[in-house]
Design an enzyme around this catalytic site. Structure first.
Site, PDB file in Angstrom:
ATOM      1  N   TYR A  22       0.843  -1.209   0.000  1.00 50.55           N
ATOM      2  CA  TYR A  22       0.000   0.000   0.000  1.00 50.55           C
ATOM      3  C   TYR A  22       0.876   1.256   0.000  1.00 50.55           C
ATOM      4  O   TYR A  22       0.604   2.206  -0.743  1.00 50.55           O
ATOM      5  CB  TYR A  22      -0.922  -0.023   1.214  1.00 50.55           C
ATOM      6  CG  TYR A  22      -1.713   1.255   1.397  1.00 50.55           C
ATOM      7  CD1 TYR A  22      -2.739   1.598   0.513  1.00 50.55           C
ATOM      8  CD2 TYR A  22      -1.426   2.132   2.439  1.00 50.55           C
ATOM      9  CE1 TYR A  22      -3.458   2.774   0.675  1.00 50.55           C
ATOM     10  CE2 TYR A  22      -2.143   3.308   2.611  1.00 50.55           C
ATOM     11  CZ  TYR A  22      -3.155   3.627   1.731  1.00 50.55           C
ATOM     12  OH  TYR A  22      -3.860   4.791   1.880  1.00 50.55           O
ATOM     13  N   ALA A  77      -2.377   8.644   4.951  1.00 54.25           N
ATOM     14  CA  ALA A  77      -3.212   7.749   5.755  1.00 54.25           C
ATOM     15  C   ALA A  77      -2.373   6.566   6.230  1.00 54.25           C
ATOM     16  O   ALA A  77      -1.301   6.297   5.694  1.00 54.25           O
ATOM     17  CB  ALA A  77      -4.363   7.233   4.893  1.00 54.25           C
ATOM     18  N   SER A 104      -3.942  13.570   7.329  1.00 54.63           N
ATOM     19  CA  SER A 104      -4.962  13.028   6.426  1.00 54.63           C
ATOM     20  C   SER A 104      -6.355  13.000   7.055  1.00 54.63           C
ATOM     21  O   SER A 104      -6.494  12.780   8.264  1.00 54.63           O
ATOM     22  CB  SER A 104      -4.561  11.595   6.045  1.00 54.63           C
ATOM     23  OG  SER A 104      -5.639  10.922   5.432  1.00 54.63           O
ATOM     24  N   TYR A 126     -10.683  15.303   2.444  1.00 50.86           N
ATOM     25  CA  TYR A 126     -11.418  14.616   1.382  1.00 50.86           C
ATOM     26  C   TYR A 126     -12.872  14.978   1.630  1.00 50.86           C
ATOM     27  O   TYR A 126     -13.387  14.706   2.721  1.00 50.86           O
ATOM     28  CB  TYR A 126     -11.283  13.095   1.490  1.00 50.86           C
ATOM     29  CG  TYR A 126      -9.996  12.506   0.962  1.00 50.86           C
ATOM     30  CD1 TYR A 126      -9.584  12.765  -0.344  1.00 50.86           C
ATOM     31  CD2 TYR A 126      -9.215  11.672   1.748  1.00 50.86           C
ATOM     32  CE1 TYR A 126      -8.408  12.202  -0.835  1.00 50.86           C
ATOM     33  CE2 TYR A 126      -8.044  11.108   1.259  1.00 50.86           C
ATOM     34  CZ  TYR A 126      -7.645  11.376  -0.037  1.00 50.86           C
ATOM     35  OH  TYR A 126      -6.504  10.832  -0.527  1.00 50.86           O
ATOM     36  N   THR A 152      -7.883  17.893  -1.047  1.00 56.52           N
ATOM     37  CA  THR A 152      -7.404  16.971  -2.080  1.00 56.52           C
ATOM     38  C   THR A 152      -8.517  16.733  -3.091  1.00 56.52           C
ATOM     39  O   THR A 152      -9.615  16.313  -2.726  1.00 56.52           O
ATOM     40  CB  THR A 152      -6.947  15.644  -1.452  1.00 56.52           C
ATOM     41  OG1 THR A 152      -5.908  15.930  -0.521  1.00 56.52           O
ATOM     42  CG2 THR A 152      -6.418  14.679  -2.504  1.00 56.52           C
ATOM     43  N   LYS A 221      -4.989  20.587  -3.418  1.00 57.85           N
ATOM     44  CA  LYS A 221      -3.935  19.586  -3.650  1.00 57.85           C
ATOM     45  C   LYS A 221      -4.335  18.658  -4.797  1.00 57.85           C
ATOM     46  O   LYS A 221      -5.400  18.038  -4.740  1.00 57.85           O
ATOM     47  CB  LYS A 221      -3.736  18.778  -2.362  1.00 57.85           C
ATOM     48  CG  LYS A 221      -2.766  17.618  -2.449  1.00 57.85           C
ATOM     49  CD  LYS A 221      -2.537  17.014  -1.063  1.00 57.85           C
ATOM     50  CE  LYS A 221      -1.492  15.924  -1.059  1.00 57.85           C
ATOM     51  NZ  LYS A 221      -1.987  14.630  -1.495  1.00 57.85           N
ATOM     52  N   SER A 243       0.513  18.173  -7.693  1.00 60.25           N
ATOM     53  CA  SER A 243       0.708  16.828  -7.131  1.00 60.25           C
ATOM     54  C   SER A 243       0.081  15.779  -8.022  1.00 60.25           C
ATOM     55  O   SER A 243      -1.017  15.971  -8.548  1.00 60.25           O
ATOM     56  CB  SER A 243       0.045  16.775  -5.746  1.00 60.25           C
ATOM     57  OG  SER A 243       0.003  15.453  -5.245  1.00 60.25           O
ATOM     58  N   HIS A 245      -0.274  12.908  -6.452  1.00 65.27           N
ATOM     59  CA  HIS A 245      -0.585  12.005  -5.337  1.00 65.27           C
ATOM     60  C   HIS A 245       0.492  10.906  -5.267  1.00 65.27           C
ATOM     61  O   HIS A 245       0.207   9.745  -4.964  1.00 65.27           O
ATOM     62  CB  HIS A 245      -1.971  11.395  -5.537  1.00 65.27           C
ATOM     63  CG  HIS A 245      -2.737  11.132  -4.282  1.00 65.27           C
ATOM     64  ND1 HIS A 245      -3.882  11.823  -3.952  1.00 65.27           N
ATOM     65  CD2 HIS A 245      -2.550  10.258  -3.257  1.00 65.27           C
ATOM     66  CE1 HIS A 245      -4.358  11.369  -2.796  1.00 65.27           C
ATOM     67  NE2 HIS A 245      -3.563  10.428  -2.364  1.00 65.27           N
ATOM     68  N   ARG A 248      -0.164   7.978  -7.602  1.00 63.90           N
ATOM     69  CA  ARG A 248      -1.231   7.065  -7.175  1.00 63.90           C
ATOM     70  C   ARG A 248      -2.575   7.415  -7.800  1.00 63.90           C
ATOM     71  O   ARG A 248      -3.599   6.813  -7.466  1.00 63.90           O
ATOM     72  CB  ARG A 248      -1.362   7.110  -5.643  1.00 63.90           C
ATOM     73  CG  ARG A 248      -0.164   6.535  -4.926  1.00 63.90           C
ATOM     74  CD  ARG A 248      -0.053   7.032  -3.498  1.00 63.90           C
ATOM     75  NE  ARG A 248      -0.786   6.272  -2.510  1.00 63.90           N
ATOM     76  CZ  ARG A 248      -0.346   5.178  -1.909  1.00 63.90           C
ATOM     77  NH1 ARG A 248       0.843   4.692  -2.214  1.00 63.90           N
ATOM     78  NH2 ARG A 248      -1.074   4.565  -0.996  1.00 63.90           N
ATOM     79  N   ASP A 276       4.493  18.351  -4.711  1.00 61.64           N
ATOM     80  CA  ASP A 276       4.958  17.075  -4.154  1.00 61.64           C
ATOM     81  C   ASP A 276       4.972  16.025  -5.252  1.00 61.64           C
ATOM     82  O   ASP A 276       4.653  16.305  -6.409  1.00 61.64           O
ATOM     83  CB  ASP A 276       4.126  16.636  -2.931  1.00 61.64           C
ATOM     84  CG  ASP A 276       2.749  16.039  -3.263  1.00 61.64           C
ATOM     85  OD1 ASP A 276       2.472  15.690  -4.431  1.00 61.64           O
ATOM     86  OD2 ASP A 276       1.935  15.922  -2.329  1.00 61.64           O
TER      87      ASP A 276
HETATM   88  C1  LIG Z   1       0.695   5.545   1.986  1.00 60.23           C
HETATM   89  C2  LIG Z   1       0.205   6.850   1.442  1.00 60.23           C
HETATM   90  C3  LIG Z   1      -0.989   7.359   1.921  1.00 60.23           C
HETATM   91  C4  LIG Z   1      -1.460   8.578   1.430  1.00 60.23           C
HETATM   92  N1  LIG Z   1      -2.621   9.105   1.946  1.00 60.23           N
HETATM   93  C5  LIG Z   1      -3.051  10.308   1.508  1.00 60.23           C
HETATM   94  C6  LIG Z   1      -4.239  10.889   2.048  1.00 60.23           C
HETATM   95  O1  LIG Z   1      -4.877  10.330   2.918  1.00 60.23           O
HETATM   96  N2  LIG Z   1      -4.612  12.093   1.557  1.00 60.23           N
HETATM   97  C7  LIG Z   1      -3.905  12.763   0.587  1.00 60.23           C
HETATM   98  O2  LIG Z   1      -4.290  13.860   0.170  1.00 60.23           O
HETATM   99  N3  LIG Z   1      -2.777  12.229   0.072  1.00 60.23           N
HETATM  100  C8  LIG Z   1      -2.335  11.040   0.508  1.00 60.23           C
HETATM  101  N4  LIG Z   1      -1.184  10.509  -0.026  1.00 60.23           N
HETATM  102  C9  LIG Z   1      -0.407  11.285  -1.014  1.00 60.23           C
HETATM  103  C10 LIG Z   1       0.619  12.178  -0.330  1.00 60.23           C
HETATM  104  O3  LIG Z   1       0.006  13.223   0.375  1.00 60.23           O
HETATM  105  C11 LIG Z   1       1.580  12.834  -1.355  1.00 60.23           C
HETATM  106  O4  LIG Z   1       0.822  13.503  -2.340  1.00 60.23           O
HETATM  107  C12 LIG Z   1       2.508  11.821  -2.029  1.00 60.23           C
HETATM  108  O5  LIG Z   1       2.864  10.781  -1.171  1.00 60.23           O
HETATM  109  C13 LIG Z   1       3.759  12.547  -2.495  1.00 60.23           C
HETATM  110  O6  LIG Z   1       4.561  11.699  -3.241  1.00 60.23           O
HETATM  111  P1  LIG Z   1       5.862  10.927  -2.661  1.00 60.23           P
HETATM  112  O7  LIG Z   1       5.352   9.795  -1.836  1.00 60.23           O
HETATM  113  O8  LIG Z   1       6.566  10.488  -3.900  1.00 60.23           O
HETATM  114  O9  LIG Z   1       6.688  11.913  -1.853  1.00 60.23           O
HETATM  115  C14 LIG Z   1      -0.710   9.278   0.443  1.00 60.23           C
HETATM  116  C15 LIG Z   1       0.484   8.739  -0.029  1.00 60.23           C
HETATM  117  C16 LIG Z   1       0.943   7.533   0.465  1.00 60.23           C
HETATM  118  C17 LIG Z   1       2.247   7.008  -0.046  1.00 60.23           C
END
Ligand SMILES: Cc1cc2nc3c(=O)[nH]c(=O)nc-3n(C[C@H](O)[C@H](O)[C@H](O)COP(=O)(O)O)c2cc1C
Length: 349
Positions: A22, A77, A104, A126, A152, A221, A243, A245, A248, A276
């Protein structure tokens, strides 16, 4: 292998496979994740000579909060799956380094405990289909001391690398805890779709969030185009966060490094632009700031630091990135992050 790869491997070895998957997860075939990392690495810096670099300034203002470093921690998260105390440990390291913590919506830690770390924090929103629950969360975060909201607006679509990659499908362990800032009765009241992300969001949600939070600034974001940045700013956003994400969201998305210049050109004169996704080294941070970002947010390296070393692990990640940034600035002949300019960056020949 880089130092980030090493802590990632250490974390993987300590975590259940579904948690590790994850954290590493990406959308589609992982193109955006891979290219997002490569895009920062492919930028080149143009050093200048004969400048006084006896001291190097790294402090910046982010939506009214002075931080000692432009390297902030992205909201993530399931930090409680890395260590049961989750953001409490992350927050302590963030406070020690004069950084800022993203928290988060899905956090497994109570807002009061986040606030107790002493770290300045933004609450990541969210917007759920049951907006009254979002409103309660925002009100509680504001009361607990969140300095801003990070709204986000992208939808994640993790490729199922392993069965059960989504935390809702994990085995019932404390690491699965999320949305703990809603009461059991509120969660119950949500109905089958109430907790899902709203799919009818338009820019007027920015004004609504400002209102229900009692006037907190809203950073949007997940913006990747100049046009969207303009729509957000016209609707009252105080910042936009470029971003993907962390790769993701959409496998074939443009990278943050590619999108940043057009967003800065469109709205950089009016609001703060942050970025980011894929930042893993001090020279990446320097390039992002030179291209116009006020600050960068780092995700997975912090999570891997937390999983492998708790608060000290996060601290080591923040210290390393800070040291690399300072060294890079000195080598570039730049005495303060505010003096970085787009002309300091070139593409790889
Ligand atoms: C395990 C994990 C959980 C995440 N959960 C959230 C979240 O709950 N809300 C959100 O806006 N972004 C979430 N993100 C995205 C991060 O805020 C961020 O945009 C991203 O990790 C940046 O990229 P990097 O991991 O390459 O530094 C999550 C990312 C990861 C890896």
């Amino acid at each position: 292998m880089t130092w980030v790869d090493e802590i990632a491997e250490r974390a993987d070895a300590l975590l259940p496979a579904y948690v590790a998957a994850y954290y590493r997860g990406s959308a589609g075939g992982g193109e955006c994740l891979r290219e997002g990392l490569a895009a920062w690495e492919d930028l080149r810096l143009r050093p200048s000579v004969l400048h006084d670099t006896t001291t190097i300034g790294t402090a910046v203002d982010v939506l009214g909060t002075r931080v000692r470093t432009p390297v902030l921690v992205a909201p993530m998260a399931q930090q409680v799956a890395a260590r049961p105390e989750g953001e409490v440990l992350t927050g302590r390291a963030v406070a020690e380094h004069g950084s800022l913590l993203g928290v988060s919506t899905n956090t497994g830690v109570h807002f009061a405990d986040v606030a107790g770390t002493g770290a300045p924090w933004w609450y990541q929103v969210y917007v759920m289909q049951d907006r009254s629950l979002t409103q309660r969360l925002v009100e509680r975060a504001a009361t607990a001391g969140a300095r801003a909201l990070a709204l986000t607006v992208d939808t994640t679509a993790l490729a199922p690398a392993l069965p059960g990659i989504e935390p809702t499908e994990w085995p019932d362990t404390p690491g699965k805890a999320r949305l703990v800032n809603l009461t059991a009765a509120e969660l119950e009241s949500a109905g089958p779709h109430g907790l899902r992300s709203a799919e009818d969001l338009t820019p007027d949600v920015i004004g609504w969030l400002r209102e229900v939070s009692g006037g907190l600034p809203v950073a949007v974001k997940g913006v990747l185009t100049a046009r969207d940045a303009r729509r957000c700013v016209d609707a009252g956003a105080a910042a936009v966060l470029v971003s993907t994400h962390g790769g993701r969201r959409l496998g074939t998305s443009v990278t943050s490094a590619a999108a940043l210049p057009e967003v800065v050109a469109e709205v950089g004169g009016e609001v703060e632009v942050h970025v980011d996704s894929g930042l893993r080294a001090g020279h990446h941070v320097a390039a992002a700031l030179a291209l116009g970002a006020r600050a960068v947010h780092v995700g997975r390296p912090v999570m891997w630091g937390l999983a492998s070393g708790g608060s000290e692990g996060v601290s080591a990640v923040l210290q390393r990135l800070h040291d690399e940034l300072v060294t890079t600035l000195r080598q570039m002949g730049v005495g303060d992050v505010a003096d970085l300019r787009p002309a300091d960056v070139a593409r790889k020949p």
